[in-house]
Design an enzyme around this catalytic site. Structure first.
Site, PDB file in Angstrom:
ATOM      1  N   ASP A   1       0.793  -1.242   0.000  1.00 25.38           N
ATOM      2  CA  ASP A   1       0.000   0.000   0.000  1.00 25.38           C
ATOM      3  C   ASP A   1       0.828   1.296   0.000  1.00 25.38           C
ATOM      4  OD1 ASP A   1      -1.952  -1.940   0.264  1.00 25.38           O
ATOM      5  OD2 ASP A   1      -2.778  -1.180   2.149  1.00 25.38           O
TER       6      ASP A   1
ATOM      7  N   LYS B   1      -7.051  -4.888  -2.985  1.00 30.49           N
ATOM      8  CA  LYS B   1      -7.806  -5.445  -1.854  1.00 30.49           C
ATOM      9  C   LYS B   1      -8.748  -4.386  -1.315  1.00 30.49           C
ATOM     10  CE  LYS B   1      -3.995  -4.362   1.301  1.00 30.49           C
ATOM     11  NZ  LYS B   1      -4.677  -3.391   2.171  1.00 30.49           N
TER      12      LYS B   1
ATOM     13  N   CYS C   1      -1.809  -2.818   7.780  1.00 31.51           N
ATOM     14  CA  CYS C   1      -1.761  -3.735   6.634  1.00 31.51           C
ATOM     15  C   CYS C   1      -0.473  -4.545   6.565  1.00 31.51           C
ATOM     16  CB  CYS C   1      -2.018  -2.960   5.342  1.00 31.51           C
ATOM     17  SG  CYS C   1      -3.719  -2.317   5.285  1.00 31.51           S
TER      18      CYS C   1
END
Ligand SMILES: [Zn+2]
Length: 212
Positions: free
Chosen positions: A17, A115, A160
């Site tokens: 990310d 995601k 994450c």
């Protein structure tokens, strides 16, 4: 701490990310999030196998505080799958905030895994959505390619990256978090809790220099 062996074809770097919304000026900025970009670029150059993840939400996503009238970011709500932190709207599909940081340069990355597309379920981990039951398919992808060790870098360390590392270990890979290639949000001591949790599960925290 050392990862114990030179990086080879059985290793993958998961870059979690590294997107505009998680960097300074973004909707859900991780403090100094952009600092990881050159570190991740250098690290990735040493890996034959690199996978990028991209948080990729529809508008009105369940994890957005704006979806819950009267609620504010960083409060929690009870979801069908457990407690969910509410976030500012972030990484909305196909918006500039959801794009990778412009200085992220990993041309040989083989896969971009998106995601968080299910409007009703958040997905911190690259392996499972937050219901802990819905797989993203990443385990199969890595296994089929003979991967045995998963190295992780990116944002945010305490969400994450943490959940992706713990799931990697649970799925039978050896997991290594390259901590100086990560930055955390740190809500209510979440960075310290992450270090404790990783250690308890046998996930190693290493430096970029120690990787390989
Ligand atoms: Zn998200």
């Amino acid at each position: 701490m050392n990862s114990g062996a030179t990086i080879d074809g059985n290793d993958v770097l998961l870059v979690i990310d590294v997107q505009n919304d998680f960097c300074p000026g973004g909707a859900l900025a991780v403090p100094d999030g952009d600092v990881v970009v050159p570190i991740v670029n250098r690290l990735a150059a040493r890996f034959r196998n690199v996978v990028l993840t991209q948080d990729w939400h529809p508008r009105g996503h369940f994890s957005f505080a704006s979806t819950h009238p009267g609620r504010s970011p960083y409060e929690t709500v009870d979801a069908s799958y457990g407690r969910q932190v509410l976030w500012p709207d972030h990484c909305v599909q196909d918006t500039p905030g959801a794009a990778f940081h412009p200085a992220l340069h990993i041309p040989h990355a083989a896969l971009t895994l998106r995601k968080g597309m299910d409007a009703a379920i958040d997905s911190y981990s690259a392996f499972y959505e937050n219901d802990r039951k819905t797989p993203t398919g990443l385990t199969g992808y890595l296994r089929e390619r003979g991967i045995t060790r998963v190295f992780l870098a990116g944002l945010a360390f305490d969400f994450c990256v943490r959940y992706s590392a713990e799931d990697a270990q649970r799925q039978g890979f050896a997991a290594f978090v390259v901590e100086d290639a990560c930055r955390g949000i740190d809500i209510d001591g979440s960075v310290a809790a992450t270090r404790t949790s990783l250690m308890g599960r046998g996930v190693a925290c290493i430096s970029a220099l120690a990787a390989g």
